[in-house]
Design a protein around this motif. Sequence first.
Motif, PDB file in Angstrom:
ATOM      1  N   LEU A 138       0.834  -1.195   0.000  1.00 57.41           N
ATOM      2  CA  LEU A 138       0.000   0.000   0.000  1.00 57.41           C
ATOM      3  C   LEU A 138       0.873   1.250   0.000  1.00 57.41           C
ATOM      4  CD1 LEU A 138      -3.089   0.785   0.275  1.00 57.41           C
ATOM      5  CD2 LEU A 138      -2.560   1.173   2.692  1.00 57.41           C
ATOM      6  N   ASP A 140       1.308   4.277   1.154  1.00 54.64           N
ATOM      7  CA  ASP A 140       1.075   5.308   2.162  1.00 54.64           C
ATOM      8  C   ASP A 140       2.405   5.967   2.520  1.00 54.64           C
ATOM      9  OD1 ASP A 140      -0.264   6.894   3.960  1.00 54.64           O
ATOM     10  OD2 ASP A 140      -0.410   5.370   5.531  1.00 54.64           O
ATOM     11  N   TRP A 180       1.554  -2.798   4.232  1.00 52.60           N
ATOM     12  CA  TRP A 180       1.258  -1.361   4.263  1.00 52.60           C
ATOM     13  C   TRP A 180       2.591  -0.647   4.463  1.00 52.60           C
ATOM     14  CZ3 TRP A 180      -0.848   0.552   9.593  1.00 52.60           C
ATOM     15  CH2 TRP A 180      -0.832   1.959   9.658  1.00 52.60           C
ATOM     16  N   HIS A 196      -6.636  -1.634   7.617  1.00 48.49           N
ATOM     17  CA  HIS A 196      -5.741  -2.379   6.743  1.00 48.49           C
ATOM     18  C   HIS A 196      -5.864  -3.879   6.968  1.00 48.49           C
ATOM     19  CE1 HIS A 196      -4.319   1.368   5.373  1.00 48.49           C
ATOM     20  NE2 HIS A 196      -3.541   1.653   6.402  1.00 48.49           N
ATOM     21  N   VAL A 204       3.055  -4.146   8.423  1.00 44.20           N
ATOM     22  CA  VAL A 204       3.403  -2.761   8.098  1.00 44.20           C
ATOM     23  C   VAL A 204       4.918  -2.609   8.099  1.00 44.20           C
ATOM     24  CG1 VAL A 204       3.130  -2.056  10.527  1.00 44.20           C
ATOM     25  CG2 VAL A 204       3.058  -0.323   8.726  1.00 44.20           C
TER      26      VAL A 204
END
Length: 275
Positions: A138, A140, A180, A196, A204
């Motif tokens: 992801l 981000d 993530w 998420h 993450v």
Amino acid sequence: MNTTLVPPILQNKDPDAPSIFTAEGLLREARRQKRLEEHPVPAVCLLDPDGDIVRQLAARGLSTRCPFWACYHTDLHRFTWEGIEIGVVGCAVGASFAVLVAEELFASGCELLISVTSSGQIAQVKEPPYFILIEKALRDEGTSYHYLPPSEYSHIAASLLPVLEETRKSLDGVLCGSTWTTDAPFRETQAAIDQHRATGILAVEMEAAALYAFAQARQKSVVCVAHVTNQMASIEGDFEKGDADGMQDSLRIVVAIARAWKVSTDHTEVSGVLG
């Protein structure tokens, strides 16, 4: 579109436009200033954001610092593991730093870059530590938007999916999935974690989305691995990687990826040094 409503990270981006500032130019000037000869790095290189692999190798006398590595910000160490020569850079943590080093490594002769980064658990699939071969991440973070147009995820190159599958099959307990990538580890809120987790994200970390965007834009071979070591310090005894700070387990993954990559690129069995 009213550009005042668009954040700067998405404004005035043209991923197809050539950059004035290049890794090749930077390395040329660094070599001039440092009076270094130009020598290639190993074909297989490793990013070790935590630096534990680098420290463990050095403590055992298993690696040597490369005197020709011209990066202003890092050291490159070389070592051989199970017959494969590997160049490793430690402590290049975060999306922008990881991609800066990746650009320089590929400009210096790297052909396959593997990143093994300590990651926080999102989906409670098993007890840490364990590894995830990252298929998509992801976005981000900020770096990937300079390399690719906006999208939700960065993906590993389709040509490397067989490498992930072969690696997963050859090693017990290794997962494949999505992560993530964040630029702000201390802003991992419960709401964000829950969101998420609901979308199937497993962990993450701080580099994969940017590295995969760079790889797609530059047509380079990059494989990102999440070493799930923690639950965001929410429990006592967190961040344990196992024996030798997880060095041997991490290098087992690295070697498996390198061998699968070599087979996929030239369709020959690999038993020794990659060349």
